[in-house]
Scaffold this active site. Structure first.
Site, PDB file in Angstrom:
ATOM      1  N   PRO A  53      84.467  45.883  64.315  1.00  0.00           N
ATOM      2  CA  PRO A  53      83.124  45.897  64.981  1.00  0.00           C
ATOM      3  C   PRO A  53      83.399  48.017  65.811  1.00  0.00           C
ATOM      4  CG  PRO A  53      85.039  44.417  65.768  1.00  0.00           C
ATOM      5  CD  PRO A  53      85.337  45.473  64.440  1.00  0.00           C
ATOM      6  N   GLU A  54      82.583  47.978  65.985  1.00  0.00           N
ATOM      7  CA  GLU A  54      82.494  48.925  66.922  1.00  0.00           C
ATOM      8  C   GLU A  54      81.442  48.493  67.621  1.00  0.00           C
ATOM      9  OE1 GLU A  54      81.578  52.864  66.129  1.00  0.00           O
ATOM     10  OE2 GLU A  54      81.937  52.473  63.149  1.00  0.00           O
ATOM     11  N   HIS A  85      92.533  32.153  59.648  1.00  0.00           N
ATOM     12  CA  HIS A  85      93.062  33.091  60.574  1.00  0.00           C
ATOM     13  C   HIS A  85      92.194  32.901  61.797  1.00  0.00           C
ATOM     14  CE1 HIS A  85      94.753  35.585  57.285  1.00  0.00           C
ATOM     15  NE2 HIS A  85      93.957  35.334  56.359  1.00  0.00           N
ATOM     16  N   ARG A  91      93.005  40.081  60.187  1.00  0.00           N
ATOM     17  CA  ARG A  91      94.636  41.528  60.343  1.00  0.00           C
ATOM     18  C   ARG A  91      95.361  41.659  61.464  1.00  0.00           C
ATOM     19  NH1 ARG A  91      91.758  46.994  58.710  1.00  0.00           N
ATOM     20  NH2 ARG A  91      94.103  48.041  58.261  1.00  0.00           N
ATOM     21  N   ARG A 151      89.748  71.215  73.310  1.00  0.00           N
ATOM     22  CA  ARG A 151      90.112  70.841  72.095  1.00  0.00           C
ATOM     23  C   ARG A 151      89.653  71.564  70.705  1.00  0.00           C
ATOM     24  NH1 ARG A 151      90.744  64.745  71.326  1.00  0.00           N
ATOM     25  NH2 ARG A 151      91.342  64.390  73.580  1.00  0.00           N
TER      26      ARG A 151
END
Length: 277
Positions: free
Chosen positions: A2-3, A96, A115, A157
């Site tokens: 998911p984003e 899971h 995971r 940056r």
DNA sequence: CCGACAACCTGTGAGC
DNA sequence: TGCTCACAGGTTGTCG
């Protein structure tokens, strides 16, 4: 999995089914997530009332009032492989399925996360003051984020612009898929040093980040592998990727072969003709 | 402060 | 068929 769009799709799907409802009990089957699921969580959640379900970045926040009338927040993050959806509470959990929130309606919210990079925590007091949430950058879909904000955040940056927009402290919720897609739409080479992206291009990039996230939410998110929304339906935004996962295939705008490289241990896909430094 | 990299964990697909 | 390796939607911590 998911984003931001997938998390928001999950939130929208679950909200009407959990808000103003009472939790019968919580079931924890595996405490070993990114941080240990706190002991005592089951006790706090038993009989609690969910007032609202909101989102900050990729975090879901269940605003609760416990049975003994304490306010608190159940914080859930889906990590890389997490999925949260509604099931009949009688359906047996699979390998899971680490966490269930059982409601008085007989249904349950179930967290499946192979995971185990996900997170389930209990926060007291102001959740936004918690270190995990306090340091998150501006929400990309609100007025907190625009080209000026992006420009300011990237001046010092020297690293690649793609790494900058994927840094949750710069802007919340932009992961690998949507970073690649937004850079393509804005015509910016992902390797461009962030500080060398002009104000005008920051405007374009911020605009495309907002656009691609908004369109993905409208499409119910992207379904890769086994991701499905809270109602079990797959999102379909993956059919509208311009570059993600398309290395070697022709650019949909100009036909040039899409290139793939690694930045920060993640795959970057871009069109060498449409995207410039 | 910034940047590079490893770490957390399981599943899957490619290549041999 | 089975082994090994690289890689997958994220975030945090450490070290220079």
């Amino acid at each position: 999995m998911p984003e931001l769009p997938e998390v928001e799709t999950t939130r929208r799907g679950l909200a009407p089914l959990v808000e103003q409802r009472r939790i019968l009990r919580a079931v924890v089957r595996h405490r070993g997530l990114r941080q240990p699921v706190p002991h005592g969580l089951e006790r706090r959640l038993a009989g609690a009332h969910v007032r609202a379900l909101s989102r900050r970045g990729k975090y879901l926040l269940f605003d609760c009032e416990t049975a003994d009338r304490e306010a608190g927040t159940l914080l859930v993050h889906l990590g890389m492989s997490g999925r949260l959806w509604l099931v009949d509470a009688r359906i047996p959990p699979e390998k899971h399925d680490h966490f269930d929130l059982v409601f008085d309606s007989g249904r349950a919210i179930r967290l499946r996360d192979p995971r185990r990079f996900g997170l389930v925590l209990w926060l007291k007091g102001d959740p936004l003051a918690h270190p995990l949430l306090a340091s998150i950058g501006p929400e990309p879909l609100t007025a907190d984020f625009d080209g000026a904000v992006l420009h300011r955040a990237t001046r010092s940056r020297g690293a690649a612009i793609k790494l900058a927009i994927m840094d949750g402290h710069v802007v919340a919720g932009v992961g690998n898929i949507y970073a690649n897609e937004a850079l393509f739409r804005a015509g910016i080479d992902p390797r461009t040093p962030a500080q060398r992206v002009s104000r005008a291009r920051c405007d374009a990039l911020a605009r495309e980040i907002r656009a691609v996230l908004g369109e993905a939410i409208e499409a119910g998110g992207s379904s890769l592998r086994d991701y499905v929304g809270s109602d079990g339906m797959a999102g379909h935004f993956q059919n509208r990727f311009f570059v993600y996962g398309r290395g070697g295939e022709p650019c949909m705008r100009c036909g040039t072969a899409i290139r793939e490289l690694r930045q920060g241990q993640r795959a970057s896909c871009y069109c060498p003709r449409c995207q410039k430094r």
